[in-house]
Each structure stands twice: as structure tokens, then as C-alpha cells.
Scaffold this active site. Structure first.
Site, short mmCIF file in Angstrom:
data_model
loop_
_atom_site.label_atom_id
_atom_site.label_comp_id
_atom_site.label_asym_id
_atom_site.label_seq_id
_atom_site.Cartn_x
_atom_site.Cartn_y
_atom_site.Cartn_z
N LYS A 69 0.84 -1.21 0.00
CA LYS A 69 0.00 0.00 0.00
C LYS A 69 0.87 1.26 0.00
O LYS A 69 0.61 2.19 -0.76
CB LYS A 69 -0.90 -0.05 1.24
N ASP A 78 2.39 -1.16 11.90
CA ASP A 78 1.07 -1.63 11.44
C ASP A 78 0.78 -3.06 11.90
O ASP A 78 -0.32 -3.57 11.69
CB ASP A 78 0.98 -1.53 9.92
N ARG A 134 -7.12 -3.24 9.77
CA ARG A 134 -6.14 -4.13 10.42
C ARG A 134 -6.70 -4.78 11.69
O ARG A 134 -6.30 -5.88 12.06
CB ARG A 134 -4.84 -3.37 10.72
C1 S3P Z 1 2.64 4.75 6.30
C2 S3P Z 1 3.27 5.08 7.46
C3 S3P Z 1 2.81 4.67 8.79
C4 S3P Z 1 1.84 3.51 8.70
C5 S3P Z 1 0.80 3.72 7.65
C6 S3P Z 1 1.45 3.89 6.28
C7 S3P Z 1 3.18 5.26 5.03
O1 S3P Z 1 2.14 5.77 9.38
O2 S3P Z 1 1.22 3.30 9.95
O3 S3P Z 1 -0.08 2.61 7.61
O4 S3P Z 1 2.77 4.78 3.95
O5 S3P Z 1 4.02 6.15 5.08
P1 S3P Z 1 2.96 6.90 10.20
O6 S3P Z 1 3.97 7.46 9.30
O7 S3P Z 1 1.94 7.95 10.56
O8 S3P Z 1 3.50 6.17 11.41
#
Ligand code: S3P
Length: 440
Positions: free
Chosen positions: A22, A327, A400
Site C-alpha cells: 500500500k 502496522d 487491520r
Molecule cells: C505509512 C506510514 C505509517 C503507517 C501507515 C502507512 C506510510 O504511518 O502506519 O499505515 O505509507 O508512510 P505513520 O507514518 O503515521 O507512522
């Protein structure tokens, strides 16, 4: 919203490819949109969150074609006609980022550097997620930004324009904040320096360097030179997105805690900034191995083989490891319920402000299944190893949480019901169909 009924199963067996990453899917669309020319993204994740990013970039005037590929249900090939750094158009409507924190935070950085007015909003959950973490440094760079509740929550209104480079220490380890500021830094005059307290996922650095951006990474500090002069630009890319380690995590844990199981997960991204879960599994003696390790489009990838392990030991996770398994918190709680002893997962306060309050969600729902679990402001302690019992569970409309509770339901005595299960469409629409193929 649709609910799911889950029964206890005997084993999980087989070989699957989980959907595409993703984070890389979001980034590939945003970066390709401001490159000079046509980019191709293969194995793009066509789920609700990355679709929010596609729609946002279309609203900004970018032509994006999509074609279904035959590898998996969610997999598409995108052709993106990048218009260059200065080629975005002022959007006519408010841009709705849906449930996607990555979309709203990264695109805020992009819009801060563009000389027009735009408004970003999202669904009920996204409108309650903190945005000051991106708004404050973007204002410091010179962007004009207003947002709800004293510039802290969406909707966010941005009037971008000339930015100055920033030297900024991000107070929390967040790849979304880092990537937002990297995008703004591309539009700024001079060299920006961004430091994070712990290493967060580095997909933006890898992709932008491949596209020719002038970025130097030195441990926790990134220097990024603005592409302010007319001759500098980003080159278009051809990317094949690997499978998402965070989607694979549900099957890895399923393969370990469901008896008599053996799963092979093909071509999963194993970027070290994402695989803290493998470190934990190695420490507690879980039966997991990696094969066919290779590089795909600058990201390390492997087949992951996992087998049931019945003598798992309790584990401890603290702040240092947290960004590399951020995550995986909900599925780690399920794992802890099946490991001998008391596991401590701390340093996880960020989990309070994800798609739901994931600490509260897992504490409440695992208690219903018979787990002894202690809640702290920054995490949990969980006593394993307990037999789970089926229960009526809430997903909090958080993908999740829904998938983690499904895995718990597969080993629970009796029937488990999971409310609002179709929230899995955010990242993994085919999740339960894949599970059904593996049940033996
Ligand atoms: C992500 C960063 C994470 C993660 C999110 C996706 C990204 O969040 O939890 O599902 O794609 O950069 P944070 O950067 O806010 O920790």
C-alpha cells in the site's frame, strides 16, 4: 456494512500472493504524477486507500489509465502521464482522501509547493487524525494552511507557493510526515534537512532517488535539494510493486498459530524498515524462513515460508523497534495471546491515532475472547498462552483490526462474529477469500 462469521479451523495450507504494498502504491502514483513523462506501475494495489490517491491526483489534472492484471484480484497496471513538477492544476472540488492518512499527509506536502488553493478532507476517522505534525513544518516552509480545530484536524485548506528549505527534527518516527516534508522540500529553494528520531519506512527515499532526486541519506537524517531551477526534474519510472509485508503479516501469524499449518507467501517486500515482526518471530523461536531473496524495483523481496509452532515464547517490544512493525500491532497482540509468558508491547502511543485507537480496540476485543490483557497509555501487556473463545467482536471499521480478529477467530473455540468486516477493502479486499482457499 457487512459482518463476518468465522469458525475454528484445523489447518492453513498452501501458496498465495498477498496484494501489493500500500505504501509503495501511494508513493508511485504521487511521484509519477510530478515526473516528466509516462510512468508504468505494475502490480498496483487497487484497494480503497490507494484509489483515494489516484482520485486525488486526477483531481489535480493528472491523466492516469488503469488496466487489470491477471496476477491477483486487486492487482492493476497503471500508466501515469506525469506533467512535471509545475504541471498540477488547481482542483475544482474539495479532494476527499477517504480513510487514508498517507494520501492526506503526503498530498499536503505536495500542495504546499503549488501556487493554488485546495482543500483536503476525509471520512469520519480521517477527520479525527492529527495533522498538526505536517501543518506546522509546512507553515514554517512558507505555505499558508488552515485546518479545523486550530489547524489540527481535516479538512485542511492549503494555499501553496514559494517555499524555503527547512531544517527540521520530526518529533515522532513517521514515514508519512517524513514523506510529506520530502515532497515539499522538492519544491523549496535550497537544501532541506529532515531528521527522524527512529528509522521509519524508507520507500520514498528509494523511489525518489531512482527518479533522479538529489537526496542524501545519512542514518536518521535526509538532505534533499529543491528542484527549483527549471532544468531539474524527476524522471518517469517503471515500478513493479512487491506484495505488502503488512498484509502478509496476518498470514504469517495465521501460519504459526493455527495447528498443522504451512504457508508459502510469494514475493513479499522485506524492506528492513518494515520487518520488525520477523525479528520478533526469530527471537521467540517461530518457524519462519525466507527464500528466493531478490531486488524488485529497488526493494528487497522474498518468499516467506511459515509453519505452525507450538512452543512460542513471550516477547518484549519497545520504542526502538516500533516503527518497523507499527502496522503489525494488532496482529502482534493476537500472537502474544498464544506465546508462553507475559508479552509487553510498549512505546506504541502512535497506535492511539491510527484508523482507530488500536490499543483500546485490541484490549477490548481480545478480552471478549478470554485474553488477560493490561492497557497502558503506550501499549499493552498480554498473558499467553490462553485458549481463545469465539465472541461477537467490533472491527471499529479499521481494516487491520478486522483482519487480526479474523486470525484470532480461526483458533477460537466456537463462532466469532466480526462487525463491519468490509472495512478490509481499505487494503485487502480479497482477504477472506484467500483464507478460505487455504483452509484444510
Ligand atoms: C505509512 C506510514 C505509517 C503507517 C501507515 C502507512 C506510510 O504511518 O502506519 O499505515 O505509507 O508512510 P505513520 O507514518 O503515521 O507512522
Amino acid at each position: 456494512m457487512k459482518d463476518l462469521k468465522v469458525e475454528k479451523i484445523k489447518s492453513l495450507k498452501g501458496e498465495i500472493a498477498v496484494p501489493a504494498d500500500k505504501s509503495i502504491s501511494h508513493r508511485s502514483v504521487i511521484f509519477a504524477s510530478i515526473a516528466n513523462g509516462k510512468s508504468i506501475i505494475r502490480n498496483f494495489l487497487m484497494a480503497e486507500d490507494p484509489l483515494s490517491t489516484i482520485q486525488a491526483m486526477r483531481a489535480l489534472g493528472i491523466k492516469i489509465e488503469e488496466r487489470k492484471s491477471n496476477t491477483s484480484k486487486e492487482s492493476y497496471e497503471l500508466t501515469i502521464y506525469g506533467n512535471g513538477l509545475r504541471g498540477l492544476k488547481e482542483p475544482f472540488e474539495v479532494i476527499n482522501c477517504g480513510n487514508s492518512g498517507t494520501t492526506i499527509r503526503l498530498i499536503s506536502g505536495l500542495l504546499a509547493g503549488n501556487p493554488f488553493f485546495s482543500v483536503l478532507t476525509g471520512d469520519h476517522s480521517l477527520k479525527q487524525r492529527p495533522m498538526a505534525r505536517v501543518i506546522n513544518p509546512l507553515k514554517e516552509m512558507g505555505a499558508h494552511i488552515l485546518a479545523r480545530m486550530n489547524d489540527r484536524f481535516p479538512p485542511i485548506a492549503i494555499k501553496g507557493g514559494a517555499l524555503k528549505a527547512i531544517k527540521y527534527a520530526i518529533p515522532i518516527a513517521s514515514a508519512q510526515v517524513k514523506s510529506c516534508l520530502m515532497l515539499a522540500a522538492l519544491y523549496a529553494q535550497g537544501v532541506s534537512e529532515i531528521t527522524e528520531p527512529f528509522k521509519s519506512r524508507d520507500h520514498s527515499e528509494r523511489l525518489l532517488i531512482t527518479m533522479g532526486a538529489d537526496i542524501k541519506v545519512n542514518d536518521l537524517t535526509i538532505q534533499i535539494k529543491g528542484l527549483d531551477d527549471k532544468l531539474s526534474s524527476l524522471n518517469p519510472i517503471e515500478v513493479t510493486v512487491p506484495s505488502d509485508f503488512s498484509s502478509a503479516a496476518f498470514f504469517i501469524i495465521g501460519g504459526i498459530i493455527v495447528p498443522n499449518s504451512e504457508l508459502i507467501l510469494k514475493d513479499v517486500g522485506i524492506n528492513p524498515t518494515r520487518t520488525g515482526l520477523l525479528t520478533v518471530l526469530n527471537d521467540i523461536g517461530a518457524n519462519v524462513t525466507l527464500e528466493n531473496i531478490k531486488l524488485i524495483s529497488g526493494e528487497p523481496v522474498a518468499d516467506i515460508i511459515c509453519k505452525s509452532t507450538d512452543n512460542l515464547k513471550a516477547f518484549e517490544i519497545n520504542k526502538n523497534l516500533m516503527p518497523s512493525l507499527i502496522d503489525e500491532f494488532p496482529i502482534l497482540c493476537v500472537l502474544a495471546s498464544q506465546a508462553e509468558g507475559i508479552s509487553h508491547i510498549r512505546g506504541a502511543e502512535e497506535l492511539r491515532v491510527k484508523e482507530s485507537d488500536r490499543i483500546k480496540a485490541m484490549v477490548t476485543e481480545l478480552r471478549k475472547m478470554g485474553v488477560e490483557i493490561e492497557e497502558y497509555p503506550d501499549g499493552v501487556s498480554i498473558k499467553g498462552k490462553v485458549p481463545l473463545k469465539g465472541a461477537e467482536l467490533e472491527s471499529y471499521k479499521d481494516h487491520r483490526i478486522a483482519m487480526s480478529l479474523t486470525i484470532a477467530g480461526l483458533i477460537a473455540e466456537g463462532t466469532t462474529y466480526i462487525k463491519d468486516f468490509n472495512c478490509v477493502d481499505i487494503s485487502f479486499p480479497n482477504f477472506y477469500n484467500l483464507i478460505k482457499c487455504l483452509i484444510h
